[in-house]
Design an enzyme around this catalytic site. Structure first.
Site, PDB file in Angstrom:
ATOM      1  CB  CYS A 146      -4.505   4.486  -1.234  1.00 23.42           C
ATOM      2  SG  CYS A 146      -5.494   2.853  -1.052  1.00 23.42           S
ATOM      3  CB  CYS A 171      -3.464  -3.953  -1.643  1.00 19.36           C
ATOM      4  SG  CYS A 171      -2.956  -2.591  -1.690  1.00 19.36           S
TER       5      CYS A 171
END
Lengths: 172, 132
Positions: B37, B106
């Protein structure tokens, strides 16, 4: 379907592929499996060709872009370049990424398209150098461990380039 | 995708954004990244002589969940020992922020940033001890 993406286009599984051959062979397959040719064909045959068309498209997109091509070459070796549990990258590389992200953010805030265009050029130079390294690592040395590190960098670069391009499009 | 209220709160009012003096012998820096990402996370911690984290700052480029994860851990880190900090698990972060499965990475990034920062401060302390 046991063929891998490279075999599908009669290419050697290398990083440095002949893009022209990829293009030509992709168009060939596309023409062969075009839905218009199977309007009257029985349903199972239609489905078979639809699958092939989808596969060819996926394979083409994967091999066309250096970052996804490198990632796929590693997959063929059973290596995942973007494993979510692997977050370690060289600090200087990440610092550079952060600097670029800052330039991007400021460029968007100040609406400076020129700054963003320059950034794209700067990144292109780095990308070129990573690609040369990958030719050496994949095609000559077959050093897949080092190739993984460089591929991770290339994927990072592709992402930041993409974000910059989108920003430029929005500003234009 | 809908963010949880806690993610939105941290995203809109991130805590402890910034940097500490990286040349300070009591400051440890952890930098991690996620190629898929393009997220980059930098976490800095300042540790006192008793091994307790006095201050923590972060800088993250990434999605709302990545920013929220790093913002949250800076709050958690203050007042903890570096060993307690090292023991923080990504699942605790994900649970606190109610992260959906696609955003779990994350929280992994935040956990790894803490571990990298702790490793950095330990290496600095060791180097200082050997030099003394």
């Amino acid at each position: 379907m046991t063929q891998n993406y490279f075999e599908l286009f009669a290419l050697e599984a290398k990083f440095n592929i002949e893009l022209q051959t990829l293009e030509t062979n992709f168009r060939k397959i596309q023409a062969e499996v075009h839905p218009d040719r199977f309007v009257t064909a029985p349903a199972p045959e239609k489905i078979k060709f639809m699958h092939l068309a989808t596969l060819a498209n996926e394979a083409y997109q994967t091999l066309k872009h250096p970052a996804t091509r490198a990632k796929y070459l590693l997959e063929l070796q059973g290596i995942s370049a973007i494993s979510e549990t692997n977050t370690a990258m060289p600090t200087d590389f990440l610092m550079q990424q952060m600097e670029w992200r800052e330039v991007l953010e400021n460029g968007i805030a100040e609406k400076e398209v020129d700054t963003l265009e320059n950034l794209i050029q700067e990144i292109k130079v780095e990308v070129k150098s990573l690609q040369l390294q990958l030719i050496e690592l994949f095609d000559v040395k077959k050093d897949f461990t080092s190739a993984t590190d460089v591929t991770r960098k290339l994927i990072f670069m592709a992402k930041v380039s993409e974000d910059i391009k989108h920003a430029i499009e929005r500003l234009d | 995708m809908a963010y949880s209220d806690k993610v939105l709160d941290h995203y809109e009012n991130p805590r402890n954004v910034g940097t500490l003096d990286k040349n300070d012998p009591n400051v440890g820096t952890g930098m991690v990244g996620a190629p898929a990402c393009g997220d980059v996370m930098k976490l800095m911690i300042k540790v006192n002589d008793n091994g307790i984290i006095e201050d923590a700052k972060f800088k993250t480029y990434g999605c709302g969940s990545a920013i929220a994860s790093s913002s949250l851990v800076t709050e958690w880190l203050k007042g903890r020992t570096i060993d307690e900090a090292y023991a923080i698990k990504n699942s605790e972060i994900a649970e606190e922020l109610a992260l959906p499965p696609v955003k779990i990475h994350c929280s992994v990034l935040a956990e790894d940033a803490i571990k990298a920062a702790v490793a950095d401060i330990k290496a600095k302390q060791l180097a200082a001890k050997e030099a003394a």
